[in-house]
Design an enzyme around this catalytic site. Structure first.
Site, PDB file in Angstrom:
ATOM      1  N   SER A 117       5.787  -4.493   7.802  1.00  0.00           N
ATOM      2  CA  SER A 117       5.324  -4.196   8.887  1.00  0.00           C
ATOM      3  C   SER A 117       5.865  -5.090  10.125  1.00  0.00           C
ATOM      4  CB  SER A 117       3.808  -4.189   8.717  1.00  0.00           C
ATOM      5  OG  SER A 117       3.510  -4.028  10.007  1.00  0.00           O
ATOM      6  N   TYR A 141      -4.437  -7.531   7.604  1.00  0.00           N
ATOM      7  CA  TYR A 141      -3.348  -6.527   6.839  1.00  0.00           C
ATOM      8  C   TYR A 141      -2.125  -6.992   7.076  1.00  0.00           C
ATOM      9  CZ  TYR A 141      -0.069  -3.043   7.519  1.00  0.00           C
ATOM     10  OH  TYR A 141       1.160  -2.371   7.528  1.00  0.00           O
ATOM     11  N   LYS A 145       1.019  -8.401   4.317  1.00  0.00           N
ATOM     12  CA  LYS A 145       2.371  -7.979   4.370  1.00  0.00           C
ATOM     13  C   LYS A 145       3.486  -9.262   4.211  1.00  0.00           C
ATOM     14  CE  LYS A 145       2.100  -3.310   4.139  1.00  0.00           C
ATOM     15  NZ  LYS A 145       2.634  -2.548   3.148  1.00  0.00           N
TER      16      LYS A 145
END
Length: 334
Positions: A117, A141, A145
């Site tokens: 991301s 989140y 990643k």
């Protein structure tokens, strides 16, 4: 070529599976259906289950010994939810991926293409980010990643595993044949929110954050048509060994975006132009974990993948609107 796609019932996963099929490859889907709808799998080879289920992964490889690569997309992806549920995000995105990667290595299936991301990048004054720029993931989140990137980098250095890490910017739009798209009843994606406001399913579209250090105070993103993202994966699996060899390392990070930045206000204006009328808009503070944003420098994608985006922002908006009209027919809900 046969390719395992974890999360292949999801938004980007299902569109990527379609792109693989269109290019003459065979996607094999592994999905827990925690969020992705089974209808998106269509008639593709499908295994329902968990990426950390080593016995299931072994069975998939035994039944498909010609698997050439794994595209690992299965993940929890909602930023505000990750702030509320960090344990679930680290368990599902990090701990379970570790089991998958180790099992793939042990089974002699070392090629991994990983969905990362652009939310990892630290804010830059000009907002254009290269793969070598500083990172500052601002949500659980995003940190999951980054952890998975580090896991892959370390495992690739120590084992036969090889990794191409694609840092997506902001995929929007739908499958060109309107067979899949955003499926959440209330999508967290900005374009899904705009479509809902335009169709009267919400009373207004909310711009979260209006005092960012951008040209109009709203967040900046690199909105890329999901079909372009899907085709980048096809190119990456087709050229996997060539890309790794050209990079000169056992793992490589590549930005996947358009190479241009669009603010939220500019996105709203483009949306209204395509839609043909104004959308009610309100303003609110940033959500927990929200980043100011960035757009991609895409030189590396051009060089290593011979890929660049082809579809416009307006193309993506038009496809999202068309999917908004079609999704009840496919999903059974608006």
């Amino acid at each position: 070529m046969k390719v395992l796609v974890t999360g292949g019932a999801g938004y980007i996963g299902s569109v990527t599976a379609k792109a693989l099929g269109d290019a003459g490859h065979v996607p094999v889907i592994l999905d827990s259906l925690l969020t992705g709808p089974q209808v998106f799998v269509r008639d593709r080879i499908f295994y329902e289950g968990d990426i950390a289920d080593r016995a299931l992964v072994a069975r998939i490889v035994e039944e498909h010994p010609d698997l050439a690569a794994t595209i690992h997309m299965a993940a929890r992806i909602v930023v505000p939810e990750s702030v509320e549920l960090p344990y679930e995000y680290y368990r599902d995105n990090v701990a379970k991926s570790l089991e998958l990667f180790d099992q793939l290595d042990k089974l002699g299936k070392p090629r991994v293409l990983f969905s990362s991301s652009a939310s990892l990048y630290a804010v830059k004054e000009d907002f254009e980010v290269r793969e070598t720029d500083d990172l500052d993931p601002t949500s659980p989140y995003a940190r999951t990643k980054r952890m998975m990137e580090q896991v892959l980098e370390d495992m690739a250095a120590a084992t036969d595993l090889r990794a191409i890490i694609l840092r997506y910017f902001n995929p929007i739009g739908s499958d060109p044949d309107l067979e899949s798209g955003i499926y959440a009843k209330e999508p967290s994606h900005v374009l899904g929110q705009l479509v809902m406001a335009a169709r009267g399913q919400k009373d207004a579209f909310t711009i979260t954050g209006t005092d960012h250090p951008t040209r109009d105070g709203t967040g900046i993103r690199d909105y890329i048509h999901v079909w372009d993202v899907a085709k980048a994966h096809v190119r990456a699996v087709e050229r996997f060994d060539e890309v790794i060899a050209a990079a000169g390392e056992p793992s490589v990070v590549i930005n996947i975006g358009t190479g241009s930045g669009v603010t939220v206000r500019e996105l709203v204006a483009a949306f209204e132009s395509v839609f043909g009328r104004e959308v009610p808009v309100r303003e609110a503070p940033p959500r927990p974990g929200d980043a100011v944003g960035a757009f991609a420098n895409v030189d590396k994608a051009r060089e290593l993948l011979d890929w660049q985006s082809e579809l416009s922002l307006e193309d993506a908006i038009a496809s999202a609107l068309a999917w908004g009209e079609k999704r009840q027919e496919i999903l059974g809900y608006e």
